[in-house]
Enzyme design. Structure first.
Site, PDB file in Angstrom:
ATOM      1  N   ASP A  10      13.340  -3.633  10.939  1.00  0.00           N
ATOM      2  CA  ASP A  10      13.758  -2.216  11.362  1.00  0.00           C
ATOM      3  C   ASP A  10      14.410  -1.775  10.212  1.00  0.00           C
ATOM      4  O   ASP A  10      15.493  -2.211   9.605  1.00  0.00           O
ATOM      5  CB  ASP A  10      14.530  -2.147  12.647  1.00  0.00           C
ATOM      6  CG  ASP A  10      14.595  -0.589  12.965  1.00  0.00           C
ATOM      7  OD1 ASP A  10      13.671  -0.040  12.748  1.00  0.00           O
ATOM      8  OD2 ASP A  10      15.666  -0.248  13.760  1.00  0.00           O
ATOM      9  N   HIS A  11      13.909  -0.455   9.763  1.00  0.00           N
ATOM     10  CA  HIS A  11      14.611   0.272   8.584  1.00  0.00           C
ATOM     11  C   HIS A  11      14.483  -0.661   7.228  1.00  0.00           C
ATOM     12  O   HIS A  11      15.387  -0.298   6.441  1.00  0.00           O
ATOM     13  CB  HIS A  11      16.041   0.701   8.647  1.00  0.00           C
ATOM     14  CG  HIS A  11      15.810   1.906   9.975  1.00  0.00           C
ATOM     15  ND1 HIS A  11      15.417   1.723  11.010  1.00  0.00           N
ATOM     16  CD2 HIS A  11      16.156   3.198   9.797  1.00  0.00           C
ATOM     17  CE1 HIS A  11      15.461   2.926  11.947  1.00  0.00           C
ATOM     18  NE2 HIS A  11      16.043   3.868  10.738  1.00  0.00           N
TER      19      HIS A  11
ATOM     20  N   HIS B 130       5.537   3.954   1.460  1.00  0.00           N
ATOM     21  CA  HIS B 130       5.174   4.967   2.291  1.00  0.00           C
ATOM     22  C   HIS B 130       5.746   4.281   3.709  1.00  0.00           C
ATOM     23  O   HIS B 130       5.937   3.099   3.683  1.00  0.00           O
ATOM     24  CB  HIS B 130       4.035   5.500   2.558  1.00  0.00           C
ATOM     25  CG  HIS B 130       2.937   4.632   2.659  1.00  0.00           C
ATOM     26  ND1 HIS B 130       2.405   3.851   2.035  1.00  0.00           N
ATOM     27  CD2 HIS B 130       2.485   4.015   4.174  1.00  0.00           C
ATOM     28  CE1 HIS B 130       1.643   2.857   2.687  1.00  0.00           C
ATOM     29  NE2 HIS B 130       1.557   2.956   3.828  1.00  0.00           N
TER      30      HIS B 130
ATOM     31  N   HIS C 164       6.345   0.135   3.024  1.00  0.00           N
ATOM     32  CA  HIS C 164       5.873  -0.774   2.283  1.00  0.00           C
ATOM     33  C   HIS C 164       4.904   0.002   1.363  1.00  0.00           C
ATOM     34  O   HIS C 164       4.469   0.944   1.457  1.00  0.00           O
ATOM     35  CB  HIS C 164       4.997  -1.687   3.362  1.00  0.00           C
ATOM     36  CG  HIS C 164       3.856  -1.010   4.104  1.00  0.00           C
ATOM     37  ND1 HIS C 164       2.855  -1.769   4.691  1.00  0.00           N
ATOM     38  CD2 HIS C 164       3.355   0.434   4.304  1.00  0.00           C
ATOM     39  CE1 HIS C 164       1.899  -0.910   5.381  1.00  0.00           C
ATOM     40  NE2 HIS C 164       2.236   0.394   4.808  1.00  0.00           N
TER      41      HIS C 164
ATOM     42  N   GLU D 101       0.262   0.234  13.855  1.00  0.00           N
ATOM     43  CA  GLU D 101       0.580   0.757  12.504  1.00  0.00           C
ATOM     44  C   GLU D 101       0.617   2.304  12.841  1.00  0.00           C
ATOM     45  O   GLU D 101       1.598   2.928  12.267  1.00  0.00           O
ATOM     46  CB  GLU D 101       0.051   0.519  11.253  1.00  0.00           C
ATOM     47  CG  GLU D 101       0.708   0.552   9.945  1.00  0.00           C
ATOM     48  CD  GLU D 101       0.021  -0.135   8.977  1.00  0.00           C
ATOM     49  OE1 GLU D 101       0.667  -1.075   8.374  1.00  0.00           O
ATOM     50  OE2 GLU D 101      -1.204   0.042   8.453  1.00  0.00           O
TER      51      GLU D 101
ATOM     52  N   CYS E  38      -2.253   4.099   0.451  1.00  0.00           N
ATOM     53  CA  CYS E  38      -1.228   2.925   0.630  1.00  0.00           C
ATOM     54  C   CYS E  38      -0.909   2.181  -0.654  1.00  0.00           C
ATOM     55  O   CYS E  38       0.178   1.647  -0.433  1.00  0.00           O
ATOM     56  CB  CYS E  38      -1.861   2.188   1.531  1.00  0.00           C
ATOM     57  SG  CYS E  38      -2.471   2.869   3.286  1.00  0.00           S
TER      58      CYS E  38
ATOM     59  N   HIS F 274       5.953   3.827   8.209  1.00  0.00           N
ATOM     60  CA  HIS F 274       5.516   3.586   9.598  1.00  0.00           C
ATOM     61  C   HIS F 274       6.472   3.662  10.733  1.00  0.00           C
ATOM     62  O   HIS F 274       7.338   2.872  10.303  1.00  0.00           O
ATOM     63  CB  HIS F 274       4.606   2.662   9.752  1.00  0.00           C
ATOM     64  CG  HIS F 274       3.199   2.741   8.671  1.00  0.00           C
ATOM     65  ND1 HIS F 274       2.191   3.527   8.995  1.00  0.00           N
ATOM     66  CD2 HIS F 274       2.791   2.020   7.515  1.00  0.00           C
ATOM     67  CE1 HIS F 274       1.196   3.520   7.972  1.00  0.00           C
ATOM     68  NE2 HIS F 274       1.749   2.489   7.122  1.00  0.00           N
TER      69      HIS F 274
END
Ligand code: NI
Length: 135
Positions: free
Chosen positions: A79-80, A39, A14, A124, A33, A41
């Site tokens: 996811d991904h 980047h 994100h 996170e 961020c 998580h």
């Protein structure tokens, strides 16, 4: 009342950026961020369902079902993925952990066959998590 928890993990990227603010304001608020290319998580999600024990099954909610519901309505969508671009229920929303947790609540709260959604906890990082209880 009994509280039943299911944990799932997902990975996503994100960028925290408010397009109504200037670049300088965004850097001031979000710092690293706000990195233009985003980047990632490794998120941990804990969903808690509250209810009474069904005398027939001994369950509040069948955890196999809760796992299936979480994977279908949340994990498969996140996811991904790039949380700024790829996720329908996050469209137009700054994908902070707070906002992701609220979105996850909206995805799940009306999908449970028994019990009531009590909390959505989203880690996170190992040390940072937020919790939403629909209030
Ligand atoms: Ni981040």
């Amino acid at each position: 009342m009994i509280y039943v928890t299911r944990r799932e993990v997902f990975s996503a990227s994100h960028r925290l950026h408010n397009q109504n603010l200037t670049d300088e304001e965004n850097i001031e608020i979000y710092d690293k961020c706000n990195n233009p290319n985003g980047h990632g998580h490794n998120y941990t999600l804990e969903v808690v369902v509250a209810g009474q024990v069904d005398p027939k099954t001994g369950y509040v909610i069948d955890l196999k079902l809760l796992k299936k519901i979480m994977r279908e309505h949340v994990i498969a969508k996140l996811d991904h993925m790039n949380l700024n671009l790829d996720v329908g229920f996050l469209k137009g929303i700054i994908p902070t952990a707070e906002n992701i947790a609220k979105g996850i609540w909206e995805q799940l709260h009306d999908k449970l066959p028994s019990g009531k959604l009590y909390s959505v906890k989203l880690f996170e990082t190992e040390n940072n998590y937020i919790e939403y209880r629909g209030e």
